[in-house]
Write a protein that holds these residues in place. Structure first.
Motif, PDB file in Angstrom:
ATOM      1  N   LEU A  24      -2.595   2.416  -4.435  1.00  0.00           N
ATOM      2  CA  LEU A  24      -2.392   3.807  -4.051  1.00  0.00           C
ATOM      3  C   LEU A  24      -3.607   4.295  -3.256  1.00  0.00           C
ATOM      4  O   LEU A  24      -4.745   4.112  -3.696  1.00  0.00           O
ATOM      5  CB  LEU A  24      -2.200   4.693  -5.276  1.00  0.00           C
ATOM      6  N   THR A  25      -3.373   4.916  -2.102  1.00  0.00           N
ATOM      7  CA  THR A  25      -4.510   5.448  -1.349  1.00  0.00           C
ATOM      8  C   THR A  25      -5.095   6.673  -2.042  1.00  0.00           C
ATOM      9  O   THR A  25      -6.269   6.996  -1.854  1.00  0.00           O
ATOM     10  CB  THR A  25      -4.106   5.818   0.084  1.00  0.00           C
ATOM     11  N   ARG A  26      -4.291   7.362  -2.826  1.00  0.00           N
ATOM     12  CA  ARG A  26      -4.794   8.426  -3.699  1.00  0.00           C
ATOM     13  C   ARG A  26      -3.880   8.537  -4.907  1.00  0.00           C
ATOM     14  O   ARG A  26      -2.663   8.337  -4.800  1.00  0.00           O
ATOM     15  CB  ARG A  26      -4.912   9.769  -2.971  1.00  0.00           C
ATOM     16  N   SER A  27      -4.472   8.853  -6.058  1.00  0.00           N
ATOM     17  CA  SER A  27      -3.709   8.974  -7.295  1.00  0.00           C
ATOM     18  C   SER A  27      -3.837  10.355  -7.913  1.00  0.00           C
ATOM     19  O   SER A  27      -3.364  10.588  -9.014  1.00  0.00           O
ATOM     20  CB  SER A  27      -4.176   7.917  -8.301  1.00  0.00           C
ATOM     21  N   ILE A  40       0.855  -1.184   0.000  1.00  0.00           N
ATOM     22  CA  ILE A  40       0.000   0.000   0.000  1.00  0.00           C
ATOM     23  C   ILE A  40       0.895   1.239   0.000  1.00  0.00           C
ATOM     24  O   ILE A  40       1.746   1.396   0.875  1.00  0.00           O
ATOM     25  CB  ILE A  40      -0.923   0.031   1.231  1.00  0.00           C
ATOM     26  N   ILE A  41       0.691   2.105  -0.994  1.00  0.00           N
ATOM     27  CA  ILE A  41       1.486   3.328  -1.124  1.00  0.00           C
ATOM     28  C   ILE A  41       0.592   4.517  -0.816  1.00  0.00           C
ATOM     29  O   ILE A  41      -0.392   4.765  -1.514  1.00  0.00           O
ATOM     30  CB  ILE A  41       2.076   3.455  -2.536  1.00  0.00           C
ATOM     31  N   ASP A  42       0.931   5.231   0.223  1.00  0.00           N
ATOM     32  CA  ASP A  42       0.094   6.321   0.716  1.00  0.00           C
ATOM     33  C   ASP A  42       0.794   7.658   0.505  1.00  0.00           C
ATOM     34  O   ASP A  42       1.803   7.945   1.149  1.00  0.00           O
ATOM     35  CB  ASP A  42      -0.199   6.107   2.206  1.00  0.00           C
ATOM     36  N   ALA A  43       0.281   8.466  -0.408  1.00  0.00           N
ATOM     37  CA  ALA A  43       0.796   9.821  -0.617  1.00  0.00           C
ATOM     38  C   ALA A  43       0.166  10.734   0.415  1.00  0.00           C
ATOM     39  O   ALA A  43      -1.040  10.978   0.391  1.00  0.00           O
ATOM     40  CB  ALA A  43       0.479  10.300  -2.031  1.00  0.00           C
ATOM     41  N   GLY A  44       0.961  11.241   1.339  1.00  0.00           N
ATOM     42  CA  GLY A  44       0.435  12.036   2.430  1.00  0.00           C
ATOM     43  C   GLY A  44      -0.284  13.296   1.992  1.00  0.00           C
ATOM     44  O   GLY A  44       0.043  13.894   0.968  1.00  0.00           O
ATOM     45  N   HIS A  45      -1.311  13.660   2.786  1.00  0.00           N
ATOM     46  CA  HIS A  45      -2.066  14.896   2.592  1.00  0.00           C
ATOM     47  C   HIS A  45      -2.829  14.860   1.247  1.00  0.00           C
ATOM     48  O   HIS A  45      -3.139  13.795   0.755  1.00  0.00           O
ATOM     49  CB  HIS A  45      -1.151  16.102   2.718  1.00  0.00           C
ATOM     50  N   GLY A  46      -3.155  16.011   0.675  1.00  0.00           N
ATOM     51  CA  GLY A  46      -3.911  16.034  -0.573  1.00  0.00           C
ATOM     52  C   GLY A  46      -5.146  16.898  -0.484  1.00  0.00           C
ATOM     53  O   GLY A  46      -5.746  17.068   0.591  1.00  0.00           O
ATOM     54  N   GLY A  47      -5.558  17.456  -1.620  1.00  0.00           N
ATOM     55  CA  GLY A  47      -6.742  18.288  -1.670  1.00  0.00           C
ATOM     56  C   GLY A  47      -6.624  19.510  -0.788  1.00  0.00           C
ATOM     57  O   GLY A  47      -5.647  20.255  -0.852  1.00  0.00           O
ATOM     58  N   LYS A  48      -7.626  19.727   0.080  1.00  0.00           N
ATOM     59  CA  LYS A  48      -7.633  20.900   0.955  1.00  0.00           C
ATOM     60  C   LYS A  48      -6.545  20.856   2.017  1.00  0.00           C
ATOM     61  O   LYS A  48      -6.247  21.868   2.655  1.00  0.00           O
ATOM     62  CB  LYS A  48      -8.993  21.041   1.623  1.00  0.00           C
ATOM     63  N   ASP A  49      -5.946  19.694   2.205  1.00  0.00           N
ATOM     64  CA  ASP A  49      -4.864  19.529   3.181  1.00  0.00           C
ATOM     65  C   ASP A  49      -3.529  19.543   2.437  1.00  0.00           C
ATOM     66  O   ASP A  49      -3.082  18.533   1.912  1.00  0.00           O
ATOM     67  CB  ASP A  49      -5.042  18.213   3.938  1.00  0.00           C
ATOM     68  N   ALA A  50      -2.904  20.711   2.371  1.00  0.00           N
ATOM     69  CA  ALA A  50      -1.666  20.870   1.593  1.00  0.00           C
ATOM     70  C   ALA A  50      -0.445  20.292   2.287  1.00  0.00           C
ATOM     71  O   ALA A  50       0.567  20.025   1.652  1.00  0.00           O
ATOM     72  CB  ALA A  50      -1.422  22.348   1.294  1.00  0.00           C
ATOM     73  N   GLY A  51      -0.526  20.101   3.596  1.00  0.00           N
ATOM     74  CA  GLY A  51       0.629  19.615   4.332  1.00  0.00           C
ATOM     75  C   GLY A  51       1.642  20.730   4.553  1.00  0.00           C
ATOM     76  O   GLY A  51       1.299  21.916   4.599  1.00  0.00           O
ATOM     77  N   GLY A  73      16.097  13.618  -7.347  1.00  0.00           N
ATOM     78  CA  GLY A  73      15.838  13.358  -5.938  1.00  0.00           C
ATOM     79  C   GLY A  73      14.704  12.379  -5.733  1.00  0.00           C
ATOM     80  O   GLY A  73      14.808  11.448  -4.923  1.00  0.00           O
ATOM     81  N   GLN A  74      13.616  12.557  -6.448  1.00  0.00           N
ATOM     82  CA  GLN A  74      12.475  11.655  -6.311  1.00  0.00           C
ATOM     83  C   GLN A  74      12.829  10.238  -6.729  1.00  0.00           C
ATOM     84  O   GLN A  74      12.439   9.266  -6.071  1.00  0.00           O
ATOM     85  CB  GLN A  74      11.299  12.180  -7.129  1.00  0.00           C
ATOM     86  N   ASN A  75      13.591  10.106  -7.824  1.00  0.00           N
ATOM     87  CA  ASN A  75      13.995   8.768  -8.270  1.00  0.00           C
ATOM     88  C   ASN A  75      14.934   8.107  -7.274  1.00  0.00           C
ATOM     89  O   ASN A  75      14.869   6.885  -7.058  1.00  0.00           O
ATOM     90  CB  ASN A  75      14.659   8.853  -9.649  1.00  0.00           C
ATOM     91  N   ALA A  76      15.806   8.894  -6.644  1.00  0.00           N
ATOM     92  CA  ALA A  76      16.721   8.341  -5.645  1.00  0.00           C
ATOM     93  C   ALA A  76      15.937   7.832  -4.436  1.00  0.00           C
ATOM     94  O   ALA A  76      16.223   6.750  -3.897  1.00  0.00           O
ATOM     95  CB  ALA A  76      17.736   9.400  -5.209  1.00  0.00           C
ATOM     96  N   ILE A  77      14.953   8.598  -3.995  1.00  0.00           N
ATOM     97  CA  ILE A  77      14.110   8.182  -2.876  1.00  0.00           C
ATOM     98  C   ILE A  77      13.384   6.887  -3.218  1.00  0.00           C
ATOM     99  O   ILE A  77      13.332   5.940  -2.418  1.00  0.00           O
ATOM    100  CB  ILE A  77      13.106   9.301  -2.527  1.00  0.00           C
ATOM    101  N   VAL A  78      12.815   6.833  -4.420  1.00  0.00           N
ATOM    102  CA  VAL A  78      12.083   5.645  -4.858  1.00  0.00           C
ATOM    103  C   VAL A  78      12.981   4.419  -4.888  1.00  0.00           C
ATOM    104  O   VAL A  78      12.607   3.332  -4.418  1.00  0.00           O
ATOM    105  CB  VAL A  78      11.437   5.892  -6.240  1.00  0.00           C
ATOM    106  N   ALA A 103       4.974   8.978  -4.762  1.00  0.00           N
ATOM    107  CA  ALA A 103       4.126   7.787  -4.672  1.00  0.00           C
ATOM    108  C   ALA A 103       3.881   7.186  -6.052  1.00  0.00           C
ATOM    109  O   ALA A 103       3.931   5.958  -6.232  1.00  0.00           O
ATOM    110  CB  ALA A 103       2.803   8.132  -3.995  1.00  0.00           C
ATOM    111  N   LYS A 104       3.608   8.028  -7.030  1.00  0.00           N
ATOM    112  CA  LYS A 104       3.362   7.527  -8.391  1.00  0.00           C
ATOM    113  C   LYS A 104       4.622   6.897  -8.985  1.00  0.00           C
ATOM    114  O   LYS A 104       4.556   5.860  -9.658  1.00  0.00           O
ATOM    115  CB  LYS A 104       2.866   8.664  -9.284  1.00  0.00           C
ATOM    116  N   LYS A 105       5.762   7.507  -8.730  1.00  0.00           N
ATOM    117  CA  LYS A 105       7.022   6.938  -9.225  1.00  0.00           C
ATOM    118  C   LYS A 105       7.315   5.606  -8.549  1.00  0.00           C
ATOM    119  O   LYS A 105       7.802   4.664  -9.186  1.00  0.00           O
ATOM    120  CB  LYS A 105       8.173   7.920  -8.978  1.00  0.00           C
ATOM    121  N   LEU A 106       7.014   5.517  -7.250  1.00  0.00           N
ATOM    122  CA  LEU A 106       7.231   4.262  -6.525  1.00  0.00           C
ATOM    123  C   LEU A 106       6.319   3.174  -7.072  1.00  0.00           C
ATOM    124  O   LEU A 106       6.746   2.026  -7.257  1.00  0.00           O
ATOM    125  CB  LEU A 106       6.979   4.468  -5.034  1.00  0.00           C
ATOM    126  N   ASP A 107       5.078   3.523  -7.339  1.00  0.00           N
ATOM    127  CA  ASP A 107       4.122   2.569  -7.914  1.00  0.00           C
ATOM    128  C   ASP A 107       4.638   2.025  -9.248  1.00  0.00           C
ATOM    129  O   ASP A 107       4.647   0.811  -9.473  1.00  0.00           O
ATOM    130  CB  ASP A 107       2.776   3.259  -8.092  1.00  0.00           C
TER     131      ASP A 107
END
Length: 272
Positions: free
Chosen positions: A86-89, A41-52, A250-255, A68-72
């Motif tokens: 994905l909990t959100r896409s 399960i890949i959970d992208a934190g926050h989203g929508g009205k919750d910008a984080g 950076g994102q690819n390295a994290i993934v 999250a999308k790159k990890l998927d």
């Protein structure tokens, strides 16, 4: 009065089940014989009205979704026998309890929540600004370690009827305390193991600054019935790390660090 008696009976019943559970399952363990990772399960934190958290030019919700999308995609390409959910896409607000429900209903074997950290220093450049990667696993509430949990759990207050939805957060309820304790003991060891593998990849392979694997009272981890981690991928309010977190490199390295940790974790489970 009847409600009080019903609550007491419920608490006693749950306590009896918990005592029975503990008599057969040693604390802080999980039976790994036959335990396989099939659904991640890949959970992208926050989203929508919750910008984080916010940086100079970006929001946490967008960075976490991109990672999250790159990890998927990377899991499908590099570990094709694993399923992902994905909990959100997209840029949608998903309630914390819904994220856990998605994970549980999907019969997940591993929950990975992606986040960005933030400090009280603001977004301006300054020397020796806070930086680094942190991995959170669910643990008992600790007075000196509540800041991260409170920040992540703040998403609760974006939701309607949050008081009714999150009654389990009431630590004064004996039944809730017992249930949360059972969750913690069942998956704590495996969550920490995966967290350690993640941190080794981030530091040894990528050369990132380590802020350690820490236990926090984060709701989304506590209510996902599987080994679970929350990755604070970097400080978005640090201009240097914000650039790294928003870059393809950076994102690819994290993934890829996460991918290597998943492979290592599967190998550990297969060897047991």
């Amino acid at each position: 009065m009847q409600q009080k008696y019903a609550r007491l009976i419920c608490s006693i019943s749950i306590l009896s089940l918990y005592i029975l559970f503990c008599s057969f399952a040693p604390a802080d363990t999980i039976v790994t014989t036959g335990y396989k990772i099939k659904n991640v399960i890949i959970d992208a934190g926050h989203g929508g009205k919750d910008a984080g958290a916010r940086g100079q030019y970006s929001f946490e919700k967008n960075v976490t979704l991109a990672i999250a999308k790159k990890l998927d995609a990377a899991i499908h390409a590099q570990i094709p026998d694993l399923n992902t959910v994905l909990t959100r896409s997209d840029d949608t607000f998903i309630e914390l309890r819904r994220r856990s429900a998605i994970a549980n209903q999907s019969k997940g074997n591993l929950f990975i929540s992606i986040h960005c950290n933030s400090s009280a220093e603001g977004t301006a450049y300054r020397a020796h600004k806070q930086s680094g990667v942190m991995v959170l696993v669910y643990g008992l509430h600790r007075v000196r370690e509540q800041e991260e949990a409170m920040r992540e759990n703040a998403s609760i207050f974006e939701e309607k009827n949050y008081q009714q939805n999150y009654q389990a957060l009431d630590e004064t309820d004996p039944a809730n305390a017992i249930i949360l304790d059972a969750f913690t003991k069942k998956y704590r060891k495996q969550s920490i193991k995966f967290g350690d593998l993640l941190m080794n990849e981030f530091t040894d392979t990528d050369g990132r600054v380590s802020l350690g694997v820490r236990e926090q009272g984060v709701y989304v981890l506590a209510n996902s019935a599987m080994p679970s981690v929350l990755i604070e991928t970097g400080f978005i309010n640090n201009p240097d790390e914000e650039e790294y977190l928003n870059s393809e490199e950076g994102q690819n390295a994290i993934v890829q660090s996460i991918i290597r940790a998943v492979v290592a974790y599967r190998n550990v489970l297969n060897a047991q």
